[in-house]
Write a protein that holds these residues in place. Structure first.
Motif, PDB file in Angstrom:
ATOM      1  N   THR A   1       0.851  -1.184   0.000  1.00 32.21           N
ATOM      2  CA  THR A   1       0.000   0.000   0.000  1.00 32.21           C
ATOM      3  C   THR A   1       0.883   1.229   0.000  1.00 32.21           C
ATOM      4  OG1 THR A   1      -0.110   0.003   2.404  1.00 32.21           O
ATOM      5  CG2 THR A   1      -1.852  -1.176   1.235  1.00 32.21           C
ATOM      6  N   ARG A   2       0.361   2.280  -0.543  1.00 26.49           N
ATOM      7  CA  ARG A   2       1.093   3.529  -0.521  1.00 26.49           C
ATOM      8  C   ARG A   2       0.114   4.660  -0.323  1.00 26.49           C
ATOM      9  NH1 ARG A   2       2.338   4.563  -6.896  1.00 26.49           N
ATOM     10  NH2 ARG A   2       1.146   6.432  -6.668  1.00 26.49           N
ATOM     11  N   GLY A   3       0.624   5.721   0.216  1.00 30.17           N
ATOM     12  CA  GLY A   3      -0.209   6.879   0.488  1.00 30.17           C
ATOM     13  C   GLY A   3      -0.441   7.696  -0.764  1.00 30.17           C
ATOM     14  N   PRO A   4      -1.018   8.861  -0.587  1.00 31.59           N
ATOM     15  CA  PRO A   4      -1.249   9.725  -1.750  1.00 31.59           C
ATOM     16  C   PRO A   4       0.077  10.214  -2.329  1.00 31.59           C
ATOM     17  CG  PRO A   4      -1.783  10.852   0.299  1.00 31.59           C
ATOM     18  CD  PRO A   4      -1.460   9.435   0.658  1.00 31.59           C
ATOM     19  N   ASP A   5       0.057  10.527  -3.600  1.00 28.49           N
ATOM     20  CA  ASP A   5       1.247  11.040  -4.264  1.00 28.49           C
ATOM     21  C   ASP A   5       1.630  12.392  -3.657  1.00 28.49           C
ATOM     22  OD1 ASP A   5       1.371   8.909  -6.048  1.00 28.49           O
ATOM     23  OD2 ASP A   5       0.039   9.906  -7.477  1.00 28.49           O
ATOM     24  N   ARG A   6       2.938  12.634  -3.558  1.00 23.10           N
ATOM     25  CA  ARG A   6       3.417  13.934  -3.078  1.00 23.10           C
ATOM     26  C   ARG A   6       2.967  15.051  -4.017  1.00 23.10           C
ATOM     27  NH1 ARG A   6       7.788  10.851  -2.757  1.00 23.10           N
ATOM     28  NH2 ARG A   6       8.724  11.753  -4.616  1.00 23.10           N
TER      29      ARG A   6
ATOM     30  N   PRO B   1       0.106  15.809  -6.817  1.00 22.67           N
ATOM     31  CA  PRO B   1      -1.097  15.352  -7.535  1.00 22.67           C
ATOM     32  C   PRO B   1      -0.853  15.382  -9.043  1.00 22.67           C
ATOM     33  CG  PRO B   1      -1.688  16.863  -5.788  1.00 22.67           C
ATOM     34  CD  PRO B   1      -0.180  16.906  -5.904  1.00 22.67           C
ATOM     35  N   ARG B   2      -1.543  14.510  -9.762  1.00 28.73           N
ATOM     36  CA  ARG B   2      -1.308  14.344 -11.198  1.00 28.73           C
ATOM     37  C   ARG B   2      -2.139  15.325 -12.013  1.00 28.73           C
ATOM     38  NH1 ARG B   2       0.481   8.549 -12.642  1.00 28.73           N
ATOM     39  NH2 ARG B   2       1.235   7.790 -10.646  1.00 28.73           N
TER      40      ARG B   2
ATOM     41  N   SER C   1      -0.380  21.264 -10.122  1.00 28.38           N
ATOM     42  CA  SER C   1       0.457  20.694  -9.069  1.00 28.38           C
ATOM     43  C   SER C   1       1.860  20.370  -9.565  1.00 28.38           C
ATOM     44  CB  SER C   1      -0.197  19.435  -8.504  1.00 28.38           C
ATOM     45  OG  SER C   1      -1.439  19.756  -7.925  1.00 28.38           O
TER      46      SER C   1
ATOM     47  N   TRP D   1       5.307  14.777 -14.439  1.00 28.40           N
ATOM     48  CA  TRP D   1       4.893  14.338 -13.099  1.00 28.40           C
ATOM     49  C   TRP D   1       6.015  13.513 -12.476  1.00 28.40           C
ATOM     50  CZ3 TRP D   1       4.087   9.350 -11.191  1.00 28.40           C
ATOM     51  CH2 TRP D   1       3.588   9.298  -9.887  1.00 28.40           C
TER      52      TRP D   1
END
Length: 96
Positions: free
Chosen positions: A8-13, A15-16, A20, A53
């Motif tokens: 699992t991973r958290g939200p991207d540093r 945003p796409r 951003s 990105w």
């Protein structure tokens, strides 16, 4: 039995989205991103966003200076391509 993500991973540093991505880049790199995005044909814009990105994610990586330092002093852990392929195969991931 249910399918579970391997990790699992958290939200991207970063945003796409273009706003951003631009905010994560600095100076000339931000201008280069905007120039490339504005010059892209509509069907190529997604590829431009994807590439930049990745650049923005690298630029905002909190471990970047540590990785650079270990690479420069020769202590960065490495693995062979064969080991990487074997790991992907074991995980059922494509290796093409």
């Amino acid at each position: 039995m249910s399918a579970q993500p391997m990790r699992t991973r958290g939200p991207d540093r970063v945003p796409r989205n273009a706003e951003s991505i631009a905010a994560a880049l600095e100076g000339e790199r931000r201008m280069e991103f905007y120039r490339e995005l504005l010059a892209a044909a509509p069907e190529d814009a997604e590829g431009v966003l994807r590439r930049w990105w990745c650049e923005a994610m690298l630029d905002t990586d909190p471990a970047a200076s540590r990785v650079t330092e270990t690479a420069l002093n020769g202590t960065l852990p490495t693995k062979s391509v064969a080991a990487a392929i074997a790991r992907r195969q074991a995980a059922g991931l494509p290796v093409e």
